[in-house]
Design an enzyme around this catalytic site. Structure first.
Site, PDB file in Angstrom:
ATOM      1  N   ALA A  89       0.812  -1.216  -0.127  1.00  0.00           N
ATOM      2  CA  ALA A  89       0.101  -0.062  -0.012  1.00  0.00           C
ATOM      3  C   ALA A  89       0.771   1.243   0.068  1.00  0.00           C
ATOM      4  CB  ALA A  89      -1.033   0.139   1.086  1.00  0.00           C
ATOM      5  N   THR A  90       2.176   1.156   0.501  1.00  0.00           N
ATOM      6  CA  THR A  90       2.761   2.467   0.587  1.00  0.00           C
ATOM      7  C   THR A  90       3.942   2.562  -0.660  1.00  0.00           C
ATOM      8  OG1 THR A  90       4.300   1.375   2.037  1.00  0.00           O
ATOM      9  CG2 THR A  90       2.621   2.595   2.846  1.00  0.00           C
ATOM     10  N   GLY A 123       0.487  -7.957  -9.279  1.00  0.00           N
ATOM     11  CA  GLY A 123       1.249  -7.208 -10.111  1.00  0.00           C
ATOM     12  C   GLY A 123       2.650  -7.233  -9.728  1.00  0.00           C
ATOM     13  N   THR A 163       6.430  -7.883  -9.609  1.00  0.00           N
ATOM     14  CA  THR A 163       7.493  -8.432 -10.718  1.00  0.00           C
ATOM     15  C   THR A 163       8.747  -8.938  -9.851  1.00  0.00           C
ATOM     16  OG1 THR A 163       8.250  -6.265 -10.806  1.00  0.00           O
ATOM     17  CG2 THR A 163       6.620  -6.856 -12.220  1.00  0.00           C
ATOM     18  N   LYS A 207      -5.205  -2.574   4.197  1.00  0.00           N
ATOM     19  CA  LYS A 207      -4.167  -2.387   3.685  1.00  0.00           C
ATOM     20  C   LYS A 207      -2.908  -3.010   4.364  1.00  0.00           C
ATOM     21  CE  LYS A 207      -5.598   2.469   2.940  1.00  0.00           C
ATOM     22  NZ  LYS A 207      -5.227   3.818   3.284  1.00  0.00           N
ATOM     23  N   SER A 215      -0.246 -10.481 -13.935  1.00  0.00           N
ATOM     24  CA  SER A 215       0.239  -9.725 -15.243  1.00  0.00           C
ATOM     25  C   SER A 215       1.356  -8.833 -14.748  1.00  0.00           C
ATOM     26  CB  SER A 215      -0.845  -8.745 -15.851  1.00  0.00           C
ATOM     27  OG  SER A 215      -0.280  -8.106 -16.927  1.00  0.00           O
ATOM     28  N   LYS A 267      14.325   1.097  -9.583  1.00  0.00           N
ATOM     29  CA  LYS A 267      13.459  -0.220  -9.862  1.00  0.00           C
ATOM     30  C   LYS A 267      14.399  -1.243  -9.317  1.00  0.00           C
ATOM     31  CE  LYS A 267      11.103  -2.670 -13.523  1.00  0.00           C
ATOM     32  NZ  LYS A 267      10.005  -2.988 -12.484  1.00  0.00           N
ATOM     33  N   HIS A 303      13.449   2.436 -17.095  1.00  0.00           N
ATOM     34  CA  HIS A 303      12.593   2.490 -15.910  1.00  0.00           C
ATOM     35  C   HIS A 303      13.451   3.593 -14.967  1.00  0.00           C
ATOM     36  CE1 HIS A 303      10.155  -0.917 -17.254  1.00  0.00           C
ATOM     37  NE2 HIS A 303       9.227  -0.201 -16.423  1.00  0.00           N
TER      38      HIS A 303
END
EC number: 1.17.1.8
Length: 239
Positions: free
Chosen positions: A9-10, A78, A80, A32, A102, A138, A134
């Site tokens: 959530a953060t 989501g 990765t 959350k 995805s 990341k 990116h």
């Protein structure tokens, strides 16, 4: 009203989902979870939610799956940087729960994946390379989206996927991925089809995180009446 639990959530994606959730009148954030929580707090997250949207870490995901199975809570994943063992866990859990995974939930990136698939069929003898860019913070490289695109193309052309080729000459039987990191780039993916006479480029650029967040929320809504299975964005967009 659909109760959505938010894992991560953060983080950047979590914050964006919280900012735009009011655009969707049929759902709300019910609970959350973030990095300051104890992993056992995932129990309440799943207990108090119809579906979880997860943008956390691979380590959190492993625990999340267990609690989702306990409470029969649907999952939109989501996160990765997942490894083979994580996908095996998702596949096993999807025999009991509806799960959507995805690496990129924006309609633009999934349209790019479709265009890559169709272009590969036509440009069968072209070399193919992928460049992804990116922001400097990341954590994983190459990006999950780049791997998704590469897997789509490699599956058609029966190619190996290579990252960080180094000093080795490109093989005709491979597709290479290159990564750039810097600034505050939200995500740029380019696919190059190259032969001796021309270069054809397909590109998607995210201007902010909103398109990813919208896709995640739409996925959570879409998943409500679906039977147990492992779904992708292609199932939603029919591409």
């Amino acid at each position: 009203m659909i109760n959505i639990g938010l894992s991560g959530a953060t983080g950047k994606m979590g914050k964006t989902i919280i900012e735009i959730i009011d655009q969707f009148k049929d759902c709300q954030i019910s609970e959350k979870f973030n990095s300051t929580n104890n992993l056992n707090d995932l129990d309440n997250l799943c207990k108090n939610s119809d579906v979880i949207i997860d943008f956390s870490t691979p380590e959190v995901l492993e625990k999340l799956i267990n609690y989702a199975l306990k409470h029969n809570t649907k999952l939109v994943i989501g996160t990765t940087g997942l490894k083979k063992q994580h996908f095996k866990l998702l596949e096993k859990a999807a025999k009991t729960l509806p799960i959507l995974y995805s690496a990129n939930m924006s309609i633009g990136a999934n349209l790019l994946n479709y265009l890559a698939k169709e272009s590969t069929k036509i440009l069968d003898d072209y070399d193919v390379e992928i460049l992804e860019m990116h922001h400097r913070n990341k954590k994983d490289a190459p990006s999950g989206t780049a791997l998704m695109l590469a897997s789509t193309i490699a599956g058609i052309k029966e190619l190996n996927i290579t990252f960080n080729r180094g000093n080795r000459i490109k093989s005709k039987k491979e597709i290479g991925i290159s990564s750039l990191r810097g600034g505050n780039v939200h995500g740029i993916h380019e696919i190059f089809f190259l032969d001796n006479d021309e270069i054809i480029t397909l590109k998607h650029e995210a201007l902010n995180k909103n398109s990813f967040a919208v896709g995640a929320i739409k996925s959570a809504i879409w998943l409500q009446d679906k039977p147990s299975a492992l779904y992708s964005m292609q199932d939603i967009y029919k591409v």
